[in-house]
Design an enzyme around this catalytic site. Sequence first.
Site, mmCIF file in Angstrom:
data_model
loop_
_atom_site.group_PDB
_atom_site.id
_atom_site.type_symbol
_atom_site.label_atom_id
_atom_site.label_comp_id
_atom_site.label_asym_id
_atom_site.label_seq_id
_atom_site.Cartn_x
_atom_site.Cartn_y
_atom_site.Cartn_z
ATOM 1 N N LYS A 197 0.862 -1.199 0.000
ATOM 2 C CA LYS A 197 0.000 0.000 0.000
ATOM 3 C C LYS A 197 0.891 1.238 0.000
ATOM 4 O O LYS A 197 1.460 1.590 1.029
ATOM 5 C CB LYS A 197 -0.874 -0.030 1.254
ATOM 6 C CG LYS A 197 -2.219 0.660 1.145
ATOM 7 C CD LYS A 197 -2.215 2.142 0.950
ATOM 8 C CE LYS A 197 -2.050 2.948 2.224
ATOM 9 N NZ LYS A 197 -1.950 4.396 1.917
ATOM 10 N N GLU A 270 9.033 0.826 11.269
ATOM 11 C CA GLU A 270 10.133 1.797 11.108
ATOM 12 C C GLU A 270 9.468 3.165 11.172
ATOM 13 O O GLU A 270 8.733 3.550 10.272
ATOM 14 C CB GLU A 270 10.840 1.544 9.780
ATOM 15 C CG GLU A 270 12.228 2.137 9.738
ATOM 16 C CD GLU A 270 12.236 3.474 9.069
ATOM 17 O OE1 GLU A 270 12.091 4.480 9.804
ATOM 18 O OE2 GLU A 270 12.370 3.532 7.842
ATOM 19 N N CYS A 304 13.229 10.122 7.820
ATOM 20 C CA CYS A 304 13.033 9.689 9.209
ATOM 21 C C CYS A 304 14.340 9.773 10.001
ATOM 22 O O CYS A 304 14.327 10.042 11.193
ATOM 23 C CB CYS A 304 12.460 8.289 9.256
ATOM 24 S SG CYS A 304 13.309 7.157 8.154
ATOM 25 N N GLU A 401 9.408 15.603 15.717
ATOM 26 C CA GLU A 401 9.883 15.392 14.351
ATOM 27 C C GLU A 401 9.194 16.409 13.445
ATOM 28 O O GLU A 401 7.969 16.426 13.353
ATOM 29 C CB GLU A 401 9.545 13.971 13.908
ATOM 30 C CG GLU A 401 10.089 13.643 12.539
ATOM 31 C CD GLU A 401 9.825 12.205 12.115
ATOM 32 O OE1 GLU A 401 8.696 11.723 12.286
ATOM 33 O OE2 GLU A 401 10.766 11.568 11.608
HETATM 34 P P1 NDP Z 1 1.465 8.202 8.190
HETATM 35 O O1 NDP Z 1 2.125 7.369 9.213
HETATM 36 O O2 NDP Z 1 0.019 8.530 8.349
HETATM 37 O O3 NDP Z 1 1.611 7.498 6.746
HETATM 38 C C1 NDP Z 1 2.440 6.400 6.450
HETATM 39 C C2 NDP Z 1 1.658 5.332 5.696
HETATM 40 O O4 NDP Z 1 0.681 4.739 6.554
HETATM 41 C C3 NDP Z 1 0.875 5.851 4.504
HETATM 42 O O5 NDP Z 1 0.844 4.887 3.497
HETATM 43 C C4 NDP Z 1 -0.493 6.066 5.103
HETATM 44 O O6 NDP Z 1 -1.500 6.101 4.155
HETATM 45 C C5 NDP Z 1 -0.618 4.839 5.972
HETATM 46 N N1 NDP Z 1 -1.599 4.936 7.039
HETATM 47 C C6 NDP Z 1 -2.197 6.039 7.573
HETATM 48 N N2 NDP Z 1 -3.024 5.695 8.572
HETATM 49 C C7 NDP Z 1 -2.957 4.349 8.682
HETATM 50 C C8 NDP Z 1 -3.567 3.388 9.559
HETATM 51 N N3 NDP Z 1 -4.400 3.754 10.524
HETATM 52 N N4 NDP Z 1 -3.258 2.082 9.410
HETATM 53 C C9 NDP Z 1 -2.375 1.687 8.459
HETATM 54 N N5 NDP Z 1 -1.779 2.541 7.607
HETATM 55 C C10 NDP Z 1 -2.052 3.857 7.712
HETATM 56 O O7 NDP Z 1 2.305 9.514 8.025
HETATM 57 P P2 NDP Z 1 1.789 10.943 7.497
HETATM 58 O O8 NDP Z 1 1.794 10.877 6.040
HETATM 59 O O9 NDP Z 1 0.513 11.344 8.127
HETATM 60 O O10 NDP Z 1 2.912 11.909 8.071
HETATM 61 C C11 NDP Z 1 2.785 12.449 9.382
HETATM 62 C C12 NDP Z 1 4.104 12.524 10.050
HETATM 63 O O11 NDP Z 1 4.658 11.228 10.157
HETATM 64 C C13 NDP Z 1 5.153 13.317 9.303
HETATM 65 O O12 NDP Z 1 5.054 14.671 9.575
HETATM 66 C C14 NDP Z 1 6.413 12.708 9.812
HETATM 67 O O13 NDP Z 1 6.768 13.315 11.009
HETATM 68 C C15 NDP Z 1 6.050 11.273 10.077
HETATM 69 N N6 NDP Z 1 6.480 10.357 8.988
HETATM 70 C C16 NDP Z 1 7.548 9.581 9.227
HETATM 71 C C17 NDP Z 1 8.005 8.743 8.235
HETATM 72 C C18 NDP Z 1 9.183 7.884 8.437
HETATM 73 O O14 NDP Z 1 9.769 7.417 7.477
HETATM 74 N N7 NDP Z 1 9.554 7.601 9.658
HETATM 75 C C19 NDP Z 1 7.387 8.696 6.912
HETATM 76 C C20 NDP Z 1 6.205 9.510 6.793
HETATM 77 C C21 NDP Z 1 5.806 10.317 7.811
HETATM 78 P P3 NDP Z 1 -1.919 7.491 3.491
HETATM 79 O O15 NDP Z 1 -0.700 8.224 3.075
HETATM 80 O O16 NDP Z 1 -2.692 7.006 2.343
HETATM 81 O O17 NDP Z 1 -2.695 8.229 4.552
#
Ligand code: NDP
Length: 497
Positions: A197, A270, A304, A401
Amino acid sequence: MTELETTRERTPEVPAWEYADAPESKDVVRLQDRYGLFIGGEFVEPKSGKYMATIDPSTEEVLAEVPEAGPEDVELAVAAARDAFASRWRDLPGKERSKYLYRIARALQERAREFAVLESMNGGKPIKESRDIDLPLAAAHFFYYAGWADKLDYAFPGRDAKPIGVAGQVIPWNFPMLMAAWKLAPALAAGNTSVLKPAETTPLTALLLAEVIQQAELPPGTINVITGAGDTGAALVAADVDKVAFTGSTEVGKQIRRTIAGSKKRLTLELGGKAANIVFEDAPLDQAVEGVVNGIFFNQGHVCCAGSRLLVQEPIFEPLLEKLKARLDTLRVGDPLDKNTDIGAINSRAQLSRIEELVEAGVEEGAEMYQPVCDLPERGFWFRPTLFTGVSQSHRIAREEIFGPVLSILTFRTPEEAVEKANNTPYGLSAGVWTEKGSRILWMAERLKAGVVWANTFNRFDPASPFGGYKESGFGREGGLHGLAPYVDLIPRDGAP
Ligand code: NDP
């Protein structure tokens, strides 16, 4: 003397250095108006009947529509993966599986330009990064794990490695292709099948990867790609999968953990980070400045493991700051497809708002902000490279973050103080140490609570090297032999202890 002065008078004034535009062509990418879900080896319409637009964050222009997979679509994808697992993939000899992985790797190399341009169009990252880092590394992961597929018998001495089954893999928007490779390559090498996904804002390269999977003639259902938002990810985690692999925010990571608690599903997470990049007074300053810039401004800081907290030993604070500001002034913010661009577009309006909120908090809490003067494009989502001095450990910009091009600078006097400040975070993903002394590097690395510690470098990745966190940065490792372990059941061989 007089002669010299005359010569100087005659010397024409050197104009400010201007770069000519160097745009990468979009012609190599063929976009469809509307995409399907990739299930069972075919692109199919979603049973949900729903679609969502995906945009270019540098222009806000709609690039295409992609399906929003509903619960029924998720079930179909998982069923296709289970069927592929039981009927074919699990029992293929390792050397046959590796052939498919090599094919994917080679196709990624052959189509690297197309992937890199699309990655920059849909995600906003500079083309020089998607071209020189994301794509080569994604291909390298498939090559690397192709090498393990036929050597599993030797990977875990005294134990047989058996595949687990179907993996539900949820990835974020900051490195869409690289994260897809980190998830898919070890899963497939070990004999599992997958439902992937991609993130809501960056689905297009995952769908292009689905084309490559068709091109490589993988048995139908071995890899399925379902697009959608958070609900789709949540449905996948709750579905009949044997293993969940997630990269994203700590908040969603916690939700996922709650969802699968009590089930037999295996999990790797992660999550976020707030890494310290620590510069000692004996470090080569110019090299350290480059490392600090790379550490926080690479991929707009959407990383990250970004070095978002700079810890500087007090005697070099002033000269380091001066060099850092001068370097910030040279960073070019703008069109992701221009090969000169250093900082591209922020991935989404939501992420831009989050960065703005935290930066405002930094100013309100009393830290001093520096931003270079630079023009930003009128449309799209942009944020200037930013640094804060006068930051205390209690400030939100030092604790949370930000996931944007924002650096918080703190100082320290002794190595002990550096360790204490570096570890004063709920996260534990990465850290950097800059010093001439090898013994100090080892001393620090022993004490820093971070999954990766880089010495005199930052943001270095290699498929053979494990990556992952401590504490709220998650658990489990990706990359290297460690990255295979979460995708296998290890069964002791007869006679083995
Ligand atoms: P999310 O954790 O929401 O998104 C990561 C993935 O998880 C996306 O594919 C998202 O889908 C999906 N997702 C969202 N909600 C759920 C759920 N309840 N169950 C399973 N999967 C889910 O990150 P955000 O995009 O909201 O970013 C928010 C913050 O997260 C950022 O500001 C940053 O600080 C942090 N972040 C950290 C990352 C890392 O690599 N450690 C990567 C991305 C974000 P969809 O995008 O379709 O909502």
